[in-house]
Write a protein that holds these residues in place. Structure first.
Motif, mmCIF file in Angstrom:
data_model
loop_
_atom_site.group_PDB
_atom_site.id
_atom_site.type_symbol
_atom_site.label_atom_id
_atom_site.label_comp_id
_atom_site.label_asym_id
_atom_site.label_seq_id
_atom_site.Cartn_x
_atom_site.Cartn_y
_atom_site.Cartn_z
ATOM 1 N N LEU A 57 -75.653 13.621 27.298
ATOM 2 C CA LEU A 57 -76.071 14.975 26.949
ATOM 3 C C LEU A 57 -76.633 14.983 25.538
ATOM 4 N N GLU A 58 -77.711 15.744 25.338
ATOM 5 C CA GLU A 58 -78.222 15.929 23.982
ATOM 6 C C GLU A 58 -77.740 17.270 23.461
ATOM 7 N N ALA A 59 -77.138 17.258 22.277
ATOM 8 C CA ALA A 59 -76.692 18.502 21.640
ATOM 9 C C ALA A 59 -77.880 19.142 20.924
ATOM 10 N N ILE A 116 -77.088 13.037 19.365
ATOM 11 C CA ILE A 116 -77.077 14.004 18.268
ATOM 12 C C ILE A 116 -78.350 13.841 17.446
ATOM 13 N N ASN A 117 -79.043 14.954 17.208
ATOM 14 C CA ASN A 117 -80.227 14.907 16.350
ATOM 15 C C ASN A 117 -79.779 14.827 14.901
ATOM 16 N N PHE A 118 -80.218 13.788 14.223
ATOM 17 C CA PHE A 118 -79.850 13.637 12.822
ATOM 18 C C PHE A 118 -81.108 13.671 11.971
ATOM 19 N N LEU A 148 -77.545 8.501 17.894
ATOM 20 C CA LEU A 148 -78.163 9.367 16.890
ATOM 21 C C LEU A 148 -79.675 9.330 17.067
ATOM 22 N N GLU A 149 -80.286 10.515 17.109
ATOM 23 C CA GLU A 149 -81.740 10.600 17.276
ATOM 24 C C GLU A 149 -82.389 10.925 15.939
ATOM 25 N N ILE A 150 -83.307 10.074 15.540
ATOM 26 C CA ILE A 150 -84.019 10.322 14.287
ATOM 27 C C ILE A 150 -85.507 10.455 14.567
ATOM 28 N N LEU A 178 -85.230 6.603 18.430
ATOM 29 C CA LEU A 178 -86.390 7.116 17.698
ATOM 30 C C LEU A 178 -86.930 8.292 18.517
ATOM 31 N N ASP A 179 -86.827 9.490 17.944
ATOM 32 C CA ASP A 179 -87.184 10.723 18.652
ATOM 33 C C ASP A 179 -88.681 11.004 18.541
ATOM 34 N N ASP A 180 -89.188 11.796 19.466
ATOM 35 C CA ASP A 180 -90.582 12.282 19.410
ATOM 36 C C ASP A 180 -91.581 11.139 19.270
HETATM 37 CA CA CA Z 1 -83.941 14.992 20.058
#
Ligand code: CA
Ligand code: C2E
Ligand code: CA
Ligand code: CA
Length: 278
Positions: A57-59, A116-118, A148-150, A178-180
């Motif tokens: 799950l992504e918060a 978790i988006n950090f 952790l998503e950065i 690595l996000d986006d």
């Molecule tokens: Ca994200």
């Protein structure tokens, strides 16, 4: 014409002024939002593409504003990043989500990974790895179940310290995503140079699957490249069956999107977990 021009400028700067005042007001209120308990987390399921079951799950944070209602992170995260409040928010999200996860894991057939988006601002704190470890200890959370998503674009500023912290976190068993991916200007450089476990393909790439062959070619190539480097690929923003089939056909690892589930508050997600885990 000259006067009209002047008028235009006047109106424009007035609008700017109003916007600035609104942002300042929001920034002031944001400062107390954490203490007042006004932040809430919604969660979106992350699905394994092979078996179509939930793996994590992504918060996703929202601000329950007393007057304005639910405010999107797109509106207040940038403000929090500029005021330095973001670090406290990031740690609050981690702790809150870890406590929530404990409840879910007690009732689910297997433990779910938490994403978790950090914000990269946090990677300017040399003690970050210790601060995170402390929260995982307090909440008795298995680091192997935390991701952790950065976001790449903001990472460039202090790449050496950031990389050092990432290495420490990975040594503890925490995974880094690595996000986006694909929205920045040096995506491939990051993919090759940062010690990461997962890449999240931005929705901008996914949304034209089935419409533009060029996009399909790029998505396929990125999946192959990442996997060849030992990096797992998560596709974001899946909304259709066509997109799902295409991603399955090219061997993409995981996905998330409205097709399976929107982000929801915990009590709704509890039901989603039951449906998506069997
Ligand atoms: Ca994200
Ligand atoms: P993100 O990390 O890229 O999160 C994905 C965004 O896409 C979320 O928006 C999610 O609701 C949305 N989304 C997911 N599936 C679909 C889909 O199928 N179609 C469409 N159209 N959209 C989809 P959200 O929740 O508004 O979050 C926006 C951004 O705010 C996030 O982008 C992230 O960068 C930031 N953010 C959210 N929560 C946090 C947080 O706890 N901490 C930090 N630092 N940033 C956060
Ligand atoms: Ca993303
Ligand atoms: Ca995004």
């Amino acid at each position: 014409a000259k006067e009209g021009g002047r008028n235009k400028v006047f109106i424009y700067s007035n609008e700017m002024q109003e916007k600035r005042v609104a942002t300042m007001e929001l920034a002031n209120q944001l400062h107390n939002a954490l203490n007042k308990g006004e932040f809430v987390l919604h969660y979106q399921p992350i699905m394994d593409l092979k078996n179509e079951v939930i793996t994590g799950l992504e918060a996703l944070i929202r601000w329950q504003h007393p007057q304005k209602g639910l405010i999107s992170p797109v509106e207040f995260i940038p403000i929090a990043e500029n005021t330095g409040l973001i670090h406290q928010i990031n740690l609050w999200v981690l702790k809150t989500a870890c406590l929530q996860k404990k409840q879910w894991d007690a009732n689910s057939p297997y433990p779910l990974k938490l994403s978790i988006n950090f914000s990269c601002k946090s990677f300017e704190y040399p003690d970050l790895a210790d601060e995170i470890q402390k929260i995982l200890d307090q909440t008795q959370t298995n680091p192997a179940e935390i991701q952790l998503e950065i976001t790449e674009t903001t990472f460039l500023k202090n790449i050496e310290l950031g990389t050092e912290i990432i290495k420490k976190l990975r040594e503890k068993g925490i995974s880094i995503a690595l996000d986006d991916f694909g929205t920045g200007y040096s995506s491939l450089t990051y993919l090759i140079n940062l010690p990461i476990d997962v890449v999240k393909l931005d929705r901008d790439f996914i949304k034209y699957i089935g419409e533009r062959t060029e996009n399909e070619i790029i998505v396929k190539a990125v999946v192959q490249l990442a996997q060849a480097l030992g990096i797992k690929v998560v596709a974001e923003g899946i909304e259709s069956k066509e997109q799902l089939y295409f991603l399955k056909s090219i061997g993409c690892d995981e996905c998330q999107g409205y097709y399976f589930s929107k982000p929801y508050p915990p009590y709704v997600i509890e039901e989603q977990i039951k449906i998506l885990s069997s």
